[in-house]
Design a protein around this motif. Sequence first.
Motif, PDB file in Angstrom:
ATOM      1  N   THR A  40       0.840  -1.199   0.000  1.00 24.16           N
ATOM      2  CA  THR A  40       0.000   0.000   0.000  1.00 24.16           C
ATOM      3  C   THR A  40       0.876   1.250   0.000  1.00 24.16           C
ATOM      4  OG1 THR A  40      -1.800  -1.168   1.113  1.00 24.16           O
ATOM      5  CG2 THR A  40      -1.825   1.241   1.237  1.00 24.16           C
ATOM      6  N   THR A  57       2.238   1.682  -3.534  1.00 26.86           N
ATOM      7  CA  THR A  57       1.197   2.210  -4.418  1.00 26.86           C
ATOM      8  C   THR A  57       0.985   3.694  -4.136  1.00 26.86           C
ATOM      9  OG1 THR A  57       0.103   0.061  -4.533  1.00 26.86           O
ATOM     10  CG2 THR A  57      -1.237   1.987  -5.072  1.00 26.86           C
ATOM     11  N   ILE A  60      -5.519   6.685  -4.057  1.00 24.30           N
ATOM     12  CA  ILE A  60      -5.562   5.308  -4.547  1.00 24.30           C
ATOM     13  C   ILE A  60      -6.977   5.008  -5.043  1.00 24.30           C
ATOM     14  CG2 ILE A  60      -5.266   2.877  -3.949  1.00 24.30           C
ATOM     15  CD1 ILE A  60      -3.263   3.825  -1.772  1.00 24.30           C
ATOM     16  N   VAL A  61      -7.097   4.760  -6.345  1.00 26.41           N
ATOM     17  CA  VAL A  61      -8.381   4.437  -6.951  1.00 26.41           C
ATOM     18  C   VAL A  61      -8.519   2.920  -7.082  1.00 26.41           C
ATOM     19  CG1 VAL A  61      -9.837   4.703  -9.002  1.00 26.41           C
ATOM     20  CG2 VAL A  61      -8.466   6.632  -8.182  1.00 26.41           C
ATOM     21  N   ASP A  62      -7.503   2.269  -7.618  1.00 26.82           N
ATOM     22  CA  ASP A  62      -7.497   0.816  -7.757  1.00 26.82           C
ATOM     23  C   ASP A  62      -6.647   0.239  -6.629  1.00 26.82           C
ATOM     24  OD1 ASP A  62      -7.378  -1.838  -8.423  1.00 26.82           O
ATOM     25  OD2 ASP A  62      -6.449  -1.524 -10.382  1.00 26.82           O
ATOM     26  N   ALA A  63      -7.308  -0.303  -5.628  1.00 27.29           N
ATOM     27  CA  ALA A  63      -6.621  -0.769  -4.425  1.00 27.29           C
ATOM     28  C   ALA A  63      -6.280  -2.254  -4.452  1.00 27.29           C
ATOM     29  CB  ALA A  63      -7.474  -0.445  -3.202  1.00 27.29           C
ATOM     30  N   GLN A  64      -6.306  -2.888  -5.607  1.00 28.88           N
ATOM     31  CA  GLN A  64      -6.009  -4.319  -5.695  1.00 28.88           C
ATOM     32  C   GLN A  64      -4.640  -4.656  -5.110  1.00 28.88           C
ATOM     33  OE1 GLN A  64      -8.130  -6.830  -6.598  1.00 28.88           O
ATOM     34  NE2 GLN A  64      -9.615  -5.163  -6.600  1.00 28.88           N
ATOM     35  N   ASP A  65      -3.648  -3.792  -5.361  1.00 30.87           N
ATOM     36  CA  ASP A  65      -2.293  -4.050  -4.852  1.00 30.87           C
ATOM     37  C   ASP A  65      -2.204  -3.930  -3.334  1.00 30.87           C
ATOM     38  OD1 ASP A  65      -1.388  -4.507  -7.412  1.00 30.87           O
ATOM     39  OD2 ASP A  65      -0.596  -2.477  -7.679  1.00 30.87           O
ATOM     40  N   ARG A  74      -7.419  -2.993   1.503  1.00 31.79           N
ATOM     41  CA  ARG A  74      -8.497  -2.335   0.749  1.00 31.79           C
ATOM     42  C   ARG A  74      -9.844  -2.541   1.433  1.00 31.79           C
ATOM     43  NH1 ARG A  74      -7.310  -6.943  -2.173  1.00 31.79           N
ATOM     44  NH2 ARG A  74      -9.065  -8.189  -2.856  1.00 31.79           N
TER      45      ARG A  74
END
Length: 147
Positions: A114, A117, A126-131, A136
């Motif tokens: 996190t 990222t 952070i828009v796409d928090a998959q990482d 998330r």
Amino acid sequence: MSLTFSTITLPSGPEHVMMDTENKLENMAKTSSNTIRILVCSTCTGNRDRNTETIALYQAIKNEGLDKTVLAEFGGCLNACSEPIAMGLQGSGRASYVFSGIDLVKDAEDIARTCKTYLELRKGWIVDAQDCGRLRHCLHARLPAWP
């Protein structure tokens, strides 16, 4: 050494030096805008081993190559008491986050990812928090960057 924790001592090595509270603020004032801070609630209850938490978090941050850019410390209450452990993430000119329900040992790698990222994004939004892995699902609050 950029990674700081108060009142915790890691087992060995000069890179593991922990700074006291007075030195933390002075150190942060000297950091660049690429430095971010993790603030871990020190008042959250539960079965906690601060040395184990510190070592796990430090190792995960170091493994991601972030030990020169992430400051981490145990601090005061983050007002997420209903879901301990709470953790904040902030940086100059970046969005700020509060996560709750964190297990610092089990989530250490997700915390480090996190941070990575967060650093890759100019304003830390952070828009796409998959990482971010499990983190998330632990988001308690997010504030946009203050110009």
